[in-house]
Motif scaffolding. Structure first.
Motif, PDB file in Angstrom:
ATOM      1  N   MET A   1      52.269  69.361  53.788  1.00 16.86           N
ATOM      2  CA  MET A   1      51.006  68.711  54.001  1.00 16.86           C
ATOM      3  C   MET A   1      50.073  68.897  52.810  1.00 16.86           C
ATOM      4  SD  MET A   1      51.626  67.637  56.999  1.00 16.86           S
ATOM      5  CE  MET A   1      52.831  68.073  58.190  1.00 16.86           C
ATOM      6  N   THR A   2      50.111  70.055  52.213  1.00 18.01           N
ATOM      7  CA  THR A   2      49.212  70.321  51.102  1.00 18.01           C
ATOM      8  C   THR A   2      49.528  69.428  49.914  1.00 18.01           C
ATOM      9  OG1 THR A   2      50.608  72.125  50.319  1.00 18.01           O
ATOM     10  CG2 THR A   2      48.783  72.705  51.765  1.00 18.01           C
ATOM     11  N   LYS A   3      50.782  69.058  49.769  1.00 19.40           N
ATOM     12  CA  LYS A   3      51.195  68.217  48.640  1.00 19.40           C
ATOM     13  C   LYS A   3      50.537  66.843  48.725  1.00 19.40           C
ATOM     14  CE  LYS A   3      55.491  67.897  46.193  1.00 19.40           C
ATOM     15  NZ  LYS A   3      56.928  67.857  46.286  1.00 19.40           N
ATOM     16  N   GLU A   4      50.503  66.260  49.933  1.00 19.55           N
ATOM     17  CA  GLU A   4      49.909  64.945  50.111  1.00 19.55           C
ATOM     18  C   GLU A   4      48.419  64.954  49.815  1.00 19.55           C
ATOM     19  OE1 GLU A   4      51.831  66.385  52.388  1.00 19.55           O
ATOM     20  OE2 GLU A   4      53.456  65.021  52.845  1.00 19.55           O
ATOM     21  N   MET A   5      47.771  66.089  50.002  1.00 15.69           N
ATOM     22  CA  MET A   5      46.326  66.177  49.831  1.00 15.69           C
ATOM     23  C   MET A   5      45.943  66.822  48.502  1.00 15.69           C
ATOM     24  SD  MET A   5      45.431  67.202  53.733  1.00 15.69           S
ATOM     25  CE  MET A   5      43.690  67.330  53.444  1.00 15.69           C
ATOM     26  N   ASN A   6      46.924  67.106  47.650  1.00 18.87           N
ATOM     27  CA  ASN A   6      46.685  67.719  46.345  1.00 18.87           C
ATOM     28  C   ASN A   6      45.886  69.017  46.444  1.00 18.87           C
ATOM     29  OD1 ASN A   6      48.038  65.674  44.880  1.00 18.87           O
ATOM     30  ND2 ASN A   6      46.233  64.382  45.041  1.00 18.87           N
ATOM     31  N   LYS A   7      46.286  69.874  47.373  1.00 15.75           N
ATOM     32  CA  LYS A   7      45.616  71.163  47.559  1.00 15.75           C
ATOM     33  C   LYS A   7      46.660  72.263  47.540  1.00 15.75           C
ATOM     34  CE  LYS A   7      42.069  69.266  50.531  1.00 15.75           C
ATOM     35  NZ  LYS A   7      40.790  69.573  49.976  1.00 15.75           N
ATOM     36  N   ASP A   8      46.241  73.459  47.092  1.00 11.10           N
ATOM     37  CA  ASP A   8      47.154  74.579  47.195  1.00 11.10           C
ATOM     38  C   ASP A   8      47.145  75.068  48.644  1.00 11.10           C
ATOM     39  OD1 ASP A   8      45.325  77.027  47.516  1.00 11.10           O
ATOM     40  OD2 ASP A   8      44.511  76.114  45.691  1.00 11.10           O
ATOM     41  N   ALA A   9      48.171  75.793  49.022  1.00  8.28           N
ATOM     42  CA  ALA A   9      48.352  76.206  50.420  1.00  8.28           C
ATOM     43  C   ALA A   9      47.176  77.032  50.932  1.00  8.28           C
ATOM     44  CB  ALA A   9      49.656  76.984  50.561  1.00  8.28           C
ATOM     45  N   GLU A  10      46.634  77.895  50.107  1.00  5.33           N
ATOM     46  CA  GLU A  10      45.535  78.755  50.539  1.00  5.33           C
ATOM     47  C   GLU A  10      44.281  77.930  50.846  1.00  5.33           C
ATOM     48  OE1 GLU A  10      42.884  82.264  48.584  1.00  5.33           O
ATOM     49  OE2 GLU A  10      45.058  82.377  48.257  1.00  5.33           O
ATOM     50  N   LYS A  35      42.872  72.992  74.716  1.00 10.61           N
ATOM     51  CA  LYS A  35      43.699  74.153  75.047  1.00 10.61           C
ATOM     52  C   LYS A  35      44.768  74.444  74.004  1.00 10.61           C
ATOM     53  CE  LYS A  35      42.947  73.327  79.893  1.00 10.61           C
ATOM     54  NZ  LYS A  35      43.492  72.825  81.125  1.00 10.61           N
ATOM     55  N   ARG A  36      45.388  73.402  73.511  1.00  9.39           N
ATOM     56  CA  ARG A  36      46.495  73.613  72.572  1.00  9.39           C
ATOM     57  C   ARG A  36      46.606  72.414  71.646  1.00  9.39           C
ATOM     58  NH1 ARG A  36      50.694  70.497  74.676  1.00  9.39           N
ATOM     59  NH2 ARG A  36      50.440  70.025  76.851  1.00  9.39           N
ATOM     60  N   LEU A  37      47.329  72.611  70.575  1.00 12.99           N
ATOM     61  CA  LEU A  37      47.532  71.516  69.629  1.00 12.99           C
ATOM     62  C   LEU A  37      48.549  70.531  70.197  1.00 12.99           C
ATOM     63  CD1 LEU A  37      47.626  73.525  66.296  1.00 12.99           C
ATOM     64  CD2 LEU A  37      45.755  72.184  67.231  1.00 12.99           C
ATOM     65  N   PRO A  38      48.319  69.250  69.998  1.00 17.22           N
ATOM     66  CA  PRO A  38      49.241  68.234  70.533  1.00 17.22           C
ATOM     67  C   PRO A  38      50.577  68.226  69.798  1.00 17.22           C
ATOM     68  CG  PRO A  38      47.543  67.213  69.194  1.00 17.22           C
ATOM     69  CD  PRO A  38      47.195  68.665  69.288  1.00 17.22           C
ATOM     70  N   ARG A  39      51.577  67.686  70.491  1.00 15.47           N
ATOM     71  CA  ARG A  39      52.914  67.594  69.934  1.00 15.47           C
ATOM     72  C   ARG A  39      53.452  66.185  70.177  1.00 15.47           C
ATOM     73  NH1 ARG A  39      54.180  72.607  68.767  1.00 15.47           N
ATOM     74  NH2 ARG A  39      56.408  72.587  68.610  1.00 15.47           N
ATOM     75  N   ILE A  40      54.294  65.756  69.260  1.00 16.71           N
ATOM     76  CA  ILE A  40      55.037  64.507  69.436  1.00 16.71           C
ATOM     77  C   ILE A  40      56.500  64.858  69.263  1.00 16.71           C
ATOM     78  CG2 ILE A  40      55.542  62.213  68.505  1.00 16.71           C
ATOM     79  CD1 ILE A  40      52.661  61.987  67.634  1.00 16.71           C
ATOM     80  N   ASN A  41      57.281  64.602  70.319  1.00 16.23           N
ATOM     81  CA  ASN A  41      58.709  64.917  70.323  1.00 16.23           C
ATOM     82  C   ASN A  41      58.972  66.370  69.912  1.00 16.23           C
ATOM     83  OD1 ASN A  41      61.330  64.073  70.898  1.00 16.23           O
ATOM     84  ND2 ASN A  41      61.775  63.680  68.750  1.00 16.23           N
ATOM     85  N   GLY A  42      58.123  67.266  70.392  1.00 13.55           N
ATOM     86  CA  GLY A  42      58.305  68.690  70.141  1.00 13.55           C
ATOM     87  C   GLY A  42      57.731  69.195  68.829  1.00 13.55           C
ATOM     88  N   LYS A  43      57.258  68.312  67.970  1.00 11.97           N
ATOM     89  CA  LYS A  43      56.700  68.731  66.680  1.00 11.97           C
ATOM     90  C   LYS A  43      55.180  68.700  66.753  1.00 11.97           C
ATOM     91  CE  LYS A  43      56.725  68.007  61.773  1.00 11.97           C
ATOM     92  NZ  LYS A  43      56.952  67.179  60.661  1.00 11.97           N
ATOM     93  N   GLY A  44      54.559  69.799  66.332  1.00 12.53           N
ATOM     94  CA  GLY A  44      53.110  69.883  66.343  1.00 12.53           C
ATOM     95  C   GLY A  44      52.480  68.877  65.404  1.00 12.53           C
ATOM     96  N   VAL A  45      51.349  68.310  65.821  1.00 12.72           N
ATOM     97  CA  VAL A  45      50.624  67.344  65.008  1.00 12.72           C
ATOM     98  C   VAL A  45      49.488  68.082  64.299  1.00 12.72           C
ATOM     99  CG1 VAL A  45      49.193  65.270  65.067  1.00 12.72           C
ATOM    100  CG2 VAL A  45      51.193  65.439  66.544  1.00 12.72           C
ATOM    101  N   ASP A  46      49.437  67.956  63.009  1.00  8.79           N
ATOM    102  CA  ASP A  46      48.396  68.574  62.195  1.00  8.79           C
ATOM    103  C   ASP A  46      47.126  67.742  62.354  1.00  8.79           C
ATOM    104  OD1 ASP A  46      46.665  69.346  60.128  1.00  8.79           O
ATOM    105  OD2 ASP A  46      48.314  69.769  58.739  1.00  8.79           O
ATOM    106  N   LEU A  47      46.201  68.222  63.185  1.00 10.21           N
ATOM    107  CA  LEU A  47      44.987  67.466  63.470  1.00 10.21           C
ATOM    108  C   LEU A  47      44.091  67.300  62.248  1.00 10.21           C
ATOM    109  CD1 LEU A  47      44.056  68.901  66.973  1.00 10.21           C
ATOM    110  CD2 LEU A  47      45.185  66.734  66.436  1.00 10.21           C
ATOM    111  N   TYR A  48      44.092  68.289  61.380  1.00 10.69           N
ATOM    112  CA  TYR A  48      43.292  68.187  60.162  1.00 10.69           C
ATOM    113  C   TYR A  48      43.834  67.078  59.269  1.00 10.69           C
ATOM    114  CZ  TYR A  48      41.163  69.437  55.686  1.00 10.69           C
ATOM    115  OH  TYR A  48      40.488  69.407  54.502  1.00 10.69           O
ATOM    116  N   LEU A  49      45.131  67.048  59.074  1.00  7.81           N
ATOM    117  CA  LEU A  49      45.743  65.994  58.270  1.00  7.81           C
ATOM    118  C   LEU A  49      45.470  64.628  58.898  1.00  7.81           C
ATOM    119  CD1 LEU A  49      47.535  65.083  55.906  1.00  7.81           C
ATOM    120  CD2 LEU A  49      49.512  65.421  57.405  1.00  7.81           C
TER     121      LEU A  49
END
Length: 95
Positions: A1-10, A35-49
Protein backbone atom coordinates in the motif's frame (compact mmCIF):
# COMPACT_ATOMS: atom_id res chain seq x y z
CA UNK A 1 0.00 0.00 0.00
CA UNK A 2 2.79 2.41 0.79
CA UNK A 3 4.22 1.98 -2.70
CA UNK A 4 1.03 3.23 -4.36
CA UNK A 5 1.04 6.32 -2.16
CA UNK A 6 4.79 7.03 -2.44
CA UNK A 7 5.30 6.84 1.33
CA UNK A 8 7.71 4.91 3.48
CA UNK A 9 6.16 2.27 5.74
CA UNK A 10 6.69 4.25 8.94
CA UNK A 11 4.98 7.39 7.61
CA UNK A 12 2.13 5.33 6.19
CA UNK A 13 1.63 3.52 9.51
CA UNK A 14 1.48 6.83 11.40
CA UNK A 15 -1.08 8.26 8.99
CA UNK A 16 -3.07 5.02 8.99
CA UNK A 17 -3.23 4.95 12.79
CA UNK A 18 -4.23 8.61 12.93
CA UNK A 19 -6.93 8.06 10.33
CA UNK A 20 -8.40 5.10 12.21
CA UNK A 21 -8.42 7.10 15.44
CA UNK A 22 -10.28 9.94 13.74
CA UNK A 23 -12.71 7.47 12.17
CA UNK A 24 -13.43 5.87 15.54
CA UNK A 25 -14.00 9.32 17.09
CA UNK A 26 -16.32 10.23 14.22
CA UNK A 27 -18.41 7.11 14.83
CA UNK A 28 -18.49 7.72 18.58
CA UNK A 29 -19.76 11.27 18.08
CA UNK A 30 -22.49 10.02 15.78
CA UNK A 31 -23.38 7.09 18.01
CA UNK A 32 -22.71 4.58 15.23
CA UNK A 33 -20.87 1.30 15.64
CA UNK A 34 -17.26 0.87 14.57
CA UNK A 35 -16.34 -2.55 15.89
CA UNK A 36 -13.91 -4.02 13.40
CA UNK A 37 -12.30 -3.41 10.06
CA UNK A 38 -14.32 -4.64 7.07
CA UNK A 39 -13.28 -7.60 4.97
CA UNK A 40 -13.94 -8.70 1.41
CA UNK A 41 -13.59 -12.44 0.80
CA UNK A 42 -11.61 -12.76 4.02
CA UNK A 43 -9.11 -9.99 3.21
CA UNK A 44 -9.10 -6.86 5.32
CA UNK A 45 -9.88 -3.60 3.55
CA UNK A 46 -7.46 -0.76 4.22
CA UNK A 47 -9.89 2.05 5.04
CA UNK A 48 -7.19 4.70 4.89
CA UNK A 49 -6.16 3.65 1.39
CA UNK A 50 -9.82 3.57 0.36
CA UNK A 51 -10.33 7.11 1.66
CA UNK A 52 -7.19 8.43 -0.01
CA UNK A 53 -7.95 6.82 -3.37
CA UNK A 54 -11.59 7.98 -3.45
CA UNK A 55 -10.78 11.54 -2.40
CA UNK A 56 -7.94 11.71 -4.95
CA UNK A 57 -10.51 10.90 -7.64
CA UNK A 58 -12.78 13.72 -6.53
CA UNK A 59 -14.81 12.07 -3.78
CA UNK A 60 -17.66 9.63 -3.50
CA UNK A 61 -20.09 11.46 -5.79
CA UNK A 62 -17.63 11.71 -8.68
CA UNK A 63 -16.37 8.14 -8.28
CA UNK A 64 -19.92 6.87 -8.17
CA UNK A 65 -21.11 8.99 -11.11
CA UNK A 66 -18.18 7.79 -13.22
CA UNK A 67 -18.62 4.16 -12.09
CA UNK A 68 -14.95 3.97 -11.05
CA UNK A 69 -15.36 1.42 -8.25
CA UNK A 70 -13.92 -1.37 -10.42
CA UNK A 71 -10.86 0.80 -11.12
CA UNK A 72 -10.40 1.55 -7.42
CA UNK A 73 -10.70 -2.13 -6.64
CA UNK A 74 -7.40 -2.77 -8.42
CA UNK A 75 -5.54 -0.92 -5.63
CA UNK A 76 -6.68 -3.53 -3.11
CA UNK A 77 -5.40 -6.67 -4.83
CA UNK A 78 -8.33 -8.86 -3.85
CA UNK A 79 -8.56 -12.45 -5.11
CA UNK A 80 -10.09 -12.75 -8.58
CA UNK A 81 -12.81 -15.02 -7.20
CA UNK A 82 -14.42 -12.10 -5.35
CA UNK A 83 -17.79 -11.54 -6.96
CA UNK A 84 -19.26 -8.03 -6.62
CA UNK A 85 -16.14 -6.76 -4.87
CA UNK A 86 -16.53 -3.31 -6.38
CA UNK A 87 -20.04 -3.06 -4.96
CA UNK A 88 -18.79 -4.27 -1.58
CA UNK A 89 -16.02 -1.65 -1.64
CA UNK A 90 -18.57 1.05 -2.46
CA UNK A 91 -20.77 0.00 0.49
CA UNK A 92 -17.76 -0.09 2.80
CA UNK A 93 -16.89 3.47 1.79
CA UNK A 94 -20.44 4.64 2.41
CA UNK A 95 -20.50 3.09 5.88
Amino acid sequence: MTKEMNKDAEAYDREYDGFLKQLEEFHQQRGTAFKRLPRINGKGVDLYLLYVVVTARGGWQKVNARCEWDDILEDFRLPAACVNSATALKHIYIR
